[in-house]
Scaffold this active site. Sequence first.
Site, short mmCIF file in Angstrom:
data_model
loop_
_atom_site.label_atom_id
_atom_site.label_comp_id
_atom_site.label_asym_id
_atom_site.label_seq_id
_atom_site.Cartn_x
_atom_site.Cartn_y
_atom_site.Cartn_z
N LYS A 90 0.82 -1.21 0.00
CA LYS A 90 0.00 0.00 0.00
C LYS A 90 0.85 1.26 0.00
O LYS A 90 0.49 2.24 -0.64
CB LYS A 90 -0.96 0.00 1.20
CG LYS A 90 -2.05 -1.04 1.05
CD LYS A 90 -3.05 -1.00 2.19
CE LYS A 90 -4.13 -2.05 1.96
NZ LYS A 90 -5.02 -2.20 3.12
N LYS A 102 -5.86 -11.02 -5.76
CA LYS A 102 -6.99 -11.35 -4.89
C LYS A 102 -8.15 -10.36 -5.09
O LYS A 102 -7.92 -9.21 -5.48
CB LYS A 102 -6.51 -11.44 -3.44
CG LYS A 102 -6.61 -10.22 -2.66
CD LYS A 102 -6.12 -10.32 -1.25
CE LYS A 102 -6.00 -8.87 -0.82
NZ LYS A 102 -5.54 -8.55 0.44
N LYS A 161 -11.49 -4.79 -2.14
CA LYS A 161 -12.40 -3.65 -2.13
C LYS A 161 -11.81 -2.49 -2.89
O LYS A 161 -12.52 -1.64 -3.41
CB LYS A 161 -12.62 -3.18 -0.68
CG LYS A 161 -13.37 -4.14 0.19
CD LYS A 161 -13.52 -3.55 1.59
CE LYS A 161 -13.85 -4.60 2.61
NZ LYS A 161 -13.11 -4.44 3.88
P1 TYM Z 1 -10.44 -6.59 5.56
O1 TYM Z 1 -11.50 -5.62 5.92
O2 TYM Z 1 -9.50 -6.26 4.45
O3 TYM Z 1 -11.09 -7.99 5.21
C1 TYM Z 1 -12.01 -8.60 6.10
C2 TYM Z 1 -11.83 -10.10 6.09
O4 TYM Z 1 -11.98 -10.61 4.75
C3 TYM Z 1 -10.85 -11.38 4.40
N1 TYM Z 1 -10.59 -11.21 2.97
C4 TYM Z 1 -10.54 -12.21 2.09
N2 TYM Z 1 -10.68 -13.54 2.24
C5 TYM Z 1 -10.59 -14.30 1.13
N3 TYM Z 1 -10.38 -13.80 -0.11
C6 TYM Z 1 -10.24 -12.47 -0.30
N4 TYM Z 1 -10.04 -11.98 -1.52
C7 TYM Z 1 -10.32 -11.61 0.83
N5 TYM Z 1 -10.22 -10.27 1.00
C8 TYM Z 1 -10.40 -10.05 2.31
C9 TYM Z 1 -9.72 -10.86 5.26
O5 TYM Z 1 -8.70 -11.81 5.40
C10 TYM Z 1 -10.42 -10.55 6.56
O6 TYM Z 1 -10.56 -11.71 7.34
N6 TYM Z 1 -7.02 -6.01 9.17
C11 TYM Z 1 -8.27 -6.64 8.82
C12 TYM Z 1 -9.42 -6.29 9.74
C13 TYM Z 1 -9.13 -6.45 11.18
C14 TYM Z 1 -9.22 -7.64 11.93
C15 TYM Z 1 -8.90 -7.27 13.27
C16 TYM Z 1 -9.53 -8.96 11.62
C17 TYM Z 1 -8.78 -5.45 12.03
N7 TYM Z 1 -8.65 -5.94 13.30
C18 TYM Z 1 -8.88 -8.21 14.29
C19 TYM Z 1 -9.50 -9.89 12.64
C20 TYM Z 1 -9.17 -9.52 13.96
C21 TYM Z 1 -8.67 -6.21 7.42
O7 TYM Z 1 -8.25 -5.21 6.93
O8 TYM Z 1 -9.61 -7.01 6.85
#
Ligand code: TYM
Length: 342
Positions: free
Chosen positions: A111, A206, A209
Site C-alpha cells: 500500500k 486477490k 475492495k
Molecule cells: P479486511 O477488511 O481487508 O477484510 C475482512 C476479512 O476478509 C478477508 N478477505 C478475504 N478472504 C478471502 N479472499 C479475499 N479476496 C479476501 N479479502 C479479504 C480478510 O482476510 C479478513 O478476514 N485487518 C483486517 C481487519 C481487522 C481484523 C482485526 C480482523 C482489524 N482488526 C482483528 C481480525 C481480527 C482487514 O483489513 O480485513
Amino acid sequence: KRRIVSGVQPTGSIHLGNYLGAIKNWISLQDTYDTLFFIVDLHAITLPYDTQQLHKATRDTAAIYLACGVDTSKASVFVQSHVRAHVELMWLLSSATPIGWLNRMIQFKEKSRKAGDENVGVALLTYPVLMASDILLYQSDYVPVGEDQKQHLELTRELAERVNYLYGGRKWKKLGGRGGVIFKVPEPLIPPAGARVMSLTDGLSKMSKSAPSDQSRINLLDPKDVIANKIKRCKTDSFPGLEFDNPERPECNNLLTIYQLVSGKGKEDVKQECENMNWGSFKILLTDALVDHLHPIQVRYNEIISDSAFLDEVLADGARKASSIADVTVNNLYQAMGFLRR
Ligand code: TYM
C-alpha cells in the site's frame, strides 16, 4: 468457553472474498465459542477516505454481519471506536513493537509503494499494532480470517509473547498484580477453501475492495443482473473441461471454488459435476448458485438496515459487553507496566 474475535473494515462494499474468507465462517462458530465481531472503523482511516461515507459504511457492515447470520443472542457485535480500550492498548503495545516488524508487513509495503512516502500516514505503518490490540484485548483463542491476514496474526502472536515476557510473570506480581500471563497467544483460523478468493478479471490477484474495477468482484449486495453480468464477462481460459488446482488455470480453480462454497456441495461432487462442462453452461450454474445464496442475505439486509433503532441497540449492547472485557485487560497491562493507578 473459548473466545473468537474478528472484524471487517467498513471501506467500500463487502465482497465475496470477505464473506467466504471470513464472515461465512464466523456463523458456524457462534454456538461453540464466545464470539465478538467488530466493525473496524479505526482501521478504515489509514488511507484517504470519505468522511461522508464512513458512518454509513459502518452501519452497513454491521447490518451485513447480521444478514449473513451473526446471531446477537449469541455473539457481540460492536463498532471498534465505541470501545476506547482499542486505541489505549495500541499505545501501550506500540512501545513494545520494533519498527522492523512493521516495516516487514506485506500489506504496508504494497500500500505504501502505491501511495508514495509523503502520502502515507503513520497509521498505515502502525495498523498491525491496532489489529493486535483488537485481538489481545479480549484474550482471544482464535481469529477466523482470510489468508491475507496471516502475517498480521503472526505479528500479534509475537507481540503477545513479547509483552508477556517483558511485563508478565513475577515482575507483574511484584507490582501488586496477579502475576502470570498478560495476554493469551491467539491462533488464526484460516478456512481450507475460500481463504483467498481471487479477482474475476485476473485469477492471480486477490478480490479486493480497493481494485478500481467493480467487475473484478462480486459485492454481497449486488443485484441479480449485476451478478449475471459480472460472471458473464469474467476471465476464463480455453482449456477443455473444468478442473480444480491446475496452476495454469487460476481463474478456473477460483470459479469452481466459489461455486463449491455457495452451493454448499463438496469439492469431489463439484469436480465430477463440472469436469466435462464448458464455460457457457458453468457460468449459468454459477450465477444461479450465487444468486440463490446471496438473495436471502440481501432480503435480511434490507430489513435490518431500515430498522435503525434495532441496529443502534445491538451496537450499544455489543460495545457494553466488549468494554467490560477490554477494560480488565488494559488495566492489568497498565499495572504490569508500572503505571500509577487511581
Ligand atoms: P479486511 O477488511 O481487508 O477484510 C475482512 C476479512 O476478509 C478477508 N478477505 C478475504 N478472504 C478471502 N479472499 C479475499 N479476496 C479476501 N479479502 C479479504 C480478510 O482476510 C479478513 O478476514 N485487518 C483486517 C481487519 C481487522 C481484523 C482485526 C480482523 C482489524 N482488526 C482483528 C481480525 C481480527 C482487514 O483489513 O480485513
